[in-house]
Design a protein around this motif. Structure first.
Motif, PDB file in Angstrom:
ATOM      1  N   GLN A  75       0.814  -1.214   0.000  1.00  0.00           N
ATOM      2  CA  GLN A  75       0.000   0.000   0.000  1.00  0.00           C
ATOM      3  C   GLN A  75       0.850   1.268   0.000  1.00  0.00           C
ATOM      4  N   ARG A 134       1.552   7.850   4.436  1.00  0.00           N
ATOM      5  CA  ARG A 134       0.085   7.749   4.430  1.00  0.00           C
ATOM      6  C   ARG A 134      -0.508   8.438   5.662  1.00  0.00           C
ATOM      7  N   HIS A 138      -5.359   3.395   6.082  1.00  0.00           N
ATOM      8  CA  HIS A 138      -5.680   2.199   5.283  1.00  0.00           C
ATOM      9  C   HIS A 138      -6.600   2.533   4.099  1.00  0.00           C
ATOM     10  N   VAL A 170      -3.749   4.813  -0.779  1.00  0.00           N
ATOM     11  CA  VAL A 170      -2.819   3.957  -1.521  1.00  0.00           C
ATOM     12  C   VAL A 170      -1.811   4.860  -2.226  1.00  0.00           C
ATOM     13  N   THR A 224      -5.254  -1.672  -3.997  1.00  0.00           N
ATOM     14  CA  THR A 224      -3.908  -2.089  -3.596  1.00  0.00           C
ATOM     15  C   THR A 224      -3.522  -3.372  -4.321  1.00  0.00           C
ATOM     16  N   ARG A 236       0.831  -9.561  -1.475  1.00  0.00           N
ATOM     17  CA  ARG A 236       0.696  -8.582  -0.406  1.00  0.00           C
ATOM     18  C   ARG A 236       1.179  -9.161   0.920  1.00  0.00           C
TER      19      ARG A 236
END
Lengths: 469, 469
Positions: free
Chosen positions: A152, A158, A175, A178, A338, B103
């Motif tokens: 991400q 972020r 969260h 991205v 993501t 991921r």
């Protein structure tokens, strides 16, 4: 001779009935390459359908490679290639017209005058700051220089973006964010996930041309929503929605590229009402956000990332060379996007994300922006005065940013003017490149940081017969 | 109950006749969600067609979202979603399984034992060299830190790659080389340009799983070419070509991921003969090139970028965080691919390309690689000894690189074993993730730099009932 017999009682929509009829007659060589199609109005009247229906059918046939549109002249049957090949490649061909222009802008030599570039001259940016942060990153024991980043993107950046978005009144947890290799890659990832071949996508007309090319590559059918000085024309949007089922509306709220206009709260509210009613998502491109000196309306500010996906970038203010951008979306969408990012590039550059993070958090970004906005305001004034001297009409006086949108009197299209400028190594972007179907346009986009040089004023003055000082 | 009536005399290929018959019976709810499809062999016999025909038809139906395959059990009608939506999303769903795994690998915490990662531990890489080059770049007056790079990428690095490719016996002028944000983005750009939805793409079985996900996202139908110790199985490839019309074969020649095998000259020649005869392009992924201590066979070395497109990366040896990779292709293709790159990300990071360029040209990259190869050879020996102690069978003793491919005796599939390992925070990649349709596999990929730790040996020894030391 085109033969269509439409049947309102059929389950197949009228648009598809027209598309099917034309396709099969081209496949069967009843309609041959180069033949002119009936004008939109005429076909609409003869079939007793709305002009929208015919426009959409023709657009789809262009996207499928069966028809070509010629500026000011109408629609023609496209040259045939063997197999299904030609049809698919045709849409790439048109996408690539745009790529070619972009490439010209990127690759133009040092002596090219980028009077309509989409970015600032490198020496306006904080190169010293970047050099200083490079050295400091090279000494940080916690710097992650060799390992892949996370899927991400760098978490501290972020978290910093969460703070930045909160300043715009947009709530986005880390969260939901991205990180991507620039805003264009954010848009690319969105197109990959949200747009399937044959889907209708609404776009600003005029709007960001490189993304139009990207959408064509994805097989989308582009429908332009005209821009007004306060944002997309919501009356026209509503009329279009009576005939199209878009999955996505891609638009640009703050310091719109190319017109420099801002979105008004009332227009923002209507767009979101229509998005709800007609069930589409809105991609809000905010690439020029940090050039705006004041608080202003954003769709994501009203909608709080419910139907709106927000896209931003540091390419314009910090560095186009670092390729750091981001998107913010609903948590479920952010997770899916993501995954698309991972499938298409594994991860973005954590190395560069660390650099941007350091630059944002060491406290001088805000001061740097203040200086930049001041310098841009001055350049905008100069550019507006130059444009006035040459005798061009200005669309609006922008409240910030790098663009002035203006037109010479008496032109229907300025493509030839831009070609003449290119011959003198002056890059002028004619309005048609910002239009979804490359329709003619009398407008020119000026970049205030590049355009206020004597060569540009001289060229325009002489060519347009004005009185350059 | 499936009803198919095939007609050899029809212009429609038999595969499509089966696909159409199944689709319409699912659309008409004659075949309902969850129903089991006839086994491949049975349908082939009853319809008097080859098994290949049925396999391809079922594969397409899976790609279209009409069928699902269940491991070891067969094909079933997929759950229905409203509209055409479900079918398109279904292929994304499967792509995303792969993204999910990727991921996990990227985001796994510091205590995760990445026994099967695709990369080296960061502390094996030249972090000090990178720090030194960061400082030196920060002082270079000619460093371009803020401006966008050119569309094709930093020219001096492309010139350096010309030299590097010449060492592999591949002639590529700088205008044939396109820099990208890592090898995965190079593959993404290639898929965008070369693969249209519904196209058949040949891939290695086993092969690079993240790219399988990417191809699915693009709507491709994947057909696996089995790998042998000397490269793709050319007999099987020829048999597949009797039934498929692939546009592209994506393969991996040197230190193949996941088996660690190399391509032999004879197999390379046969592949290129078949590419000529059946008119497809070959994408040769050479991500692990610099881990190989000796000269070895590459397709691009024989073919000289006529039908072969070559992909490379610096993510494994220099830094996964910089995201610098490249592709080399025929001049016309390189120009087209540059346009696709521009439409999808404007440009790659010239900043990072300058760093990689400095690291390649200051003379110590070669010495660094020598040390790295020595260290890898030692780790490979240790890993092979560990695997022997646990009682696993090794596919081959690799000539370099990071992978050992091995299987425990008596397993048909090791997916459950990998899940049990994951519960102990040990990441083991089961063979099925490297297979184009996620078919069962008894094999495991080990990363020699991560796997030789007591926890891995203990887990495998205890779980498989061997005798850990």
């Amino acid at each position: 001779m085109l033969m269509v017999s439409l049947d309102n009682a059929q389950a197949t929509p009228l648009v598809e009935q027209i598309v099917d009829a034309v396709r099969s007659q081209i496949d069967d060589r009843i309609l041959r390459a180069g033949m002119k199609m009936p004008p939109i109005r005429k076909l609409a009247e003869s079939q007793q359908v709305s002009r929208f229906t015919v426009v959409e059918a023709y657009d789809r046939l262009v996207a499928l490679g069966y028809l070509r549109s010629r500026r000011g002249s109408g629609f023609y049957v496209a040259p045939r290639r063997e197999g299904g090949e030609g049809r698919q490649l045709a849409s790439t061909d048109r996408a690539v017209d745009v790529a070619w222009m972009m490439r010209q802008a990127l690759d133009g030599g040092a002596d090219q005058i980028k009077a309509s570039a989409g970015w600032l001259p490198p020496d306006w940016l904080d190169e010293d700051g970047l050099r200083r942060h490079l050295r400091s990153l090279s000494r940080r024991p916690d710097a992650r220089l060799t390992a892949y980043g996370t899927a991400q993107g760098y978490l501290p950046l972020r978290q910093q973006l969460q703070v930045k978005l909160a300043e715009f009144g947009i709530g986005a947890a880390p969260h939901q964010i991205v990180l991507t290799e620039g805003a264009t890659r954010a848009l690319d990832i969105l197109a990959r996930h949200l747009v399937k071949p044959g889907d209708t996508v609404l776009v600003d007309d005029p709007g960001y041309f490189n993304f139009f090319g990207n959408l064509r590559l994805q097989g989308a059918i582009l429908v332009g929503v005209p821009r007004k000085v306060d944002g997309p024309d919501v009356e026209q949007l509503e009329a279009l929605l009576a005939h199209h089922k878009p999955r996505v509306f891609f638009t640009h709220s703050v310091l719109h590229n190319p017109t420099g206009a801002n979105l008004s709260p009332g227009v923002a509210f209507r767009i979101l009402q229509l998005a709800e009613k007609h069930d589409f998502l809105v991609i809000e491109d905010d690439t020029y956000a940090d050039f705006h000196p004041h608080a202003t309306t954003r769709l994501a500010n009203l909608d709080q990332l419910n139907r709106v996906i927000f896209v931003g970038s540091f390419s314009k203010t910090l560095s186009g060379s670092l390729r750091v951008g981001f998107l913010a979306a609903r948590p479920d969408l952010a997770a899916e996007l993501t995954d698309v990012k991972t499938l298409t590039s594994v991860a973005s550059s954590e190395f560069n994300e660390q650099l941007v993070y350091q630059m944002l958090t060491d406290g001088h970004y805000r001061k740097y922006l203040d200086r930049l906005q001041g310098r841009l305001a001055q350049a905008t004034d100069e550019c507006l005065r130059m444009i006035e001297r040459i005798g061009l009409e200005v669309y609006l006086e922008p409240k910030g940013g790098v663009f002035v949108w203006a037109r010479p009197p008496g032109f229907e299209d300025v493509a030839a003017l831009a070609s003449a400028a290119a011959a003198q190594n002056i890059m002028l972007a004619p309005g048609k490149v910002f239009r979804p179907q490359m329709q003619p346009s009398p407008w020119l986009r000026f970049n205030v940081a590049f355009a206020t040089v004597p060569a540009v004023e001289r060229f325009l003055g002489e060519t347009l017969g004005g009185c350059p000082t």
